[in-house]
Design a protein around this motif. Structure first.
Motif, mmCIF file in Angstrom:
data_model
loop_
_atom_site.group_PDB
_atom_site.id
_atom_site.type_symbol
_atom_site.label_atom_id
_atom_site.label_comp_id
_atom_site.label_asym_id
_atom_site.label_seq_id
_atom_site.Cartn_x
_atom_site.Cartn_y
_atom_site.Cartn_z
ATOM 1 N N GLN A 6 -25.217 -0.359 18.534
ATOM 2 C CA GLN A 6 -26.478 -1.001 18.149
ATOM 3 C C GLN A 6 -27.606 0.014 18.023
ATOM 4 N N SER A 7 -27.519 1.123 18.736
ATOM 5 C CA SER A 7 -28.525 2.176 18.572
ATOM 6 C C SER A 7 -28.441 2.797 17.187
ATOM 7 N N VAL A 8 -27.221 2.956 16.700
ATOM 8 C CA VAL A 8 -27.033 3.478 15.338
ATOM 9 C C VAL A 8 -27.571 2.480 14.322
ATOM 10 N N TYR A 9 -27.284 1.190 14.534
ATOM 11 C CA TYR A 9 -27.783 0.169 13.611
ATOM 12 C C TYR A 9 -29.309 0.101 13.618
ATOM 13 N N THR A 92 -35.424 -7.424 18.658
ATOM 14 C CA THR A 92 -34.534 -7.375 17.499
ATOM 15 C C THR A 92 -34.499 -8.725 16.790
ATOM 16 N N ALA A 93 -34.505 -9.799 17.545
ATOM 17 C CA ALA A 93 -34.556 -11.130 16.921
ATOM 18 C C ALA A 93 -35.902 -11.358 16.239
ATOM 19 N N PHE A 141 -28.706 -7.988 12.070
ATOM 20 C CA PHE A 141 -27.748 -8.894 12.687
ATOM 21 C C PHE A 141 -26.668 -8.118 13.436
ATOM 22 N N LEU A 142 -26.174 -7.038 12.837
ATOM 23 C CA LEU A 142 -25.153 -6.222 13.509
ATOM 24 C C LEU A 142 -25.702 -5.595 14.789
ATOM 25 N N ARG A 148 -25.842 -8.139 22.196
ATOM 26 C CA ARG A 148 -25.254 -9.278 22.923
ATOM 27 C C ARG A 148 -23.923 -8.897 23.551
ATOM 28 N N LYS A 149 -23.097 -8.130 22.836
ATOM 29 C CA LYS A 149 -21.828 -7.676 23.412
ATOM 30 C C LYS A 149 -22.072 -6.770 24.608
#
Length: 161
Positions: A6-9, A92-93, A141-142, A148-149
Motif C-alpha cells: 500500500q505504500s507503493v500504491y 485514504t478513503a 482502492f488497491l 485493510r489486509k
C-alpha cells in the motif's frame, strides 16, 4: 526496501497526482467549426486555447489543480502514518472524495469547452494524460485494500499471543 504494497500504491498515487498538475489532462486538439468554416488549428488546454493561431483563455484550471494537490498531499501523508492504521485508512478513503472532485472538474471543463462557448468542435485528438485521472480511483482502492489486509494481519497476530 518498502515492505508494504500500500505504500507503493500511495506513492504512485501521489506521483501521478503531481504529474497531473504539471501535465494538462484536458489537452485536446482537433478541428472546429466557426461560422461554417472548418479550421484545423485548434488546440484546447486549461492553460491556453489557440483558435486561428490566436491564444484565447476559456477557463481556468485552478479547481482541478487544487483537487490534484489535495489528492497528492493526502496520499503522501498517508504513507508516513503507517503506525496509525485507522487514521491512514480514513485518509485514504477520504481521498476518494478529492479524486472524484478532480474528475468532476475535468469533465465539467470538457463540457464547458463543448457547450458553453461559440466554438463547435467537430473532431477530437486527446492527449495521453487524459487516462491518468481515471486510473487514480483504482490505485486508491488497491491502497485501501492493502491497508485493510495489514490491519487484519496485525489483529490475527494479536489473537495468537
Amino acid at each position: 526496501m518498502i515492505q508494504r504494497k500500500q505504500s507503493v500504491y500511495l506513492a504512485l498515487l501521489g506521483i501521478i497526482c503531481l504529474l497531473l498538475i504539471l501535465l494538462d489532462p484536458s489537452y485536446v486538439s482537433g478541428t472546429v467549426l466557426i461560422d461554417g468554416n472548418l479550421t484545423p488549428q485548434f488546440e484546447f488546454s486549461n492553460n491556453n486555447t489557440t483558435v486561428f493561431s490566436e491564444p484565447v483563455t476559456l477557463i481556468s484550471r485552478t479547481n482541478s489543480m487544487y483537487a490534484f494537490i489535495l489528492c497528492s498531499s493526502l496520499a503522501i501523508l498517508s504513507i508516513f502514518l503507517f503506525k496509525k492504521r485507522e487514521l491512514q485508512i480514513r485518509l485514504t478513503a477520504f481521498n476518494f472524495l478529492f479524486i472524484s472532485l478532480a474528475i468532476f472538474y475535468l469533465v465539467y471543463e470538457w463540457y464547458k469547452m463543448n457547450h458553453m462557448t461559440d466554438v463547435q468542435i467537430t473532431s477530437y485528438n486527446f492527449h495521453l494524460s487524459i487516462v491518468l485521472p481515471f486510473v487514480l480511483p483504482l490505485i486508491n482502492f488497491l491502497a485501501l485494500k492493502g491497508i485493510r489486509k495489514d490491519i487484519e494481519l496485525v489483529a490475527s497476530a494479536d489473537r495468537l499471543r
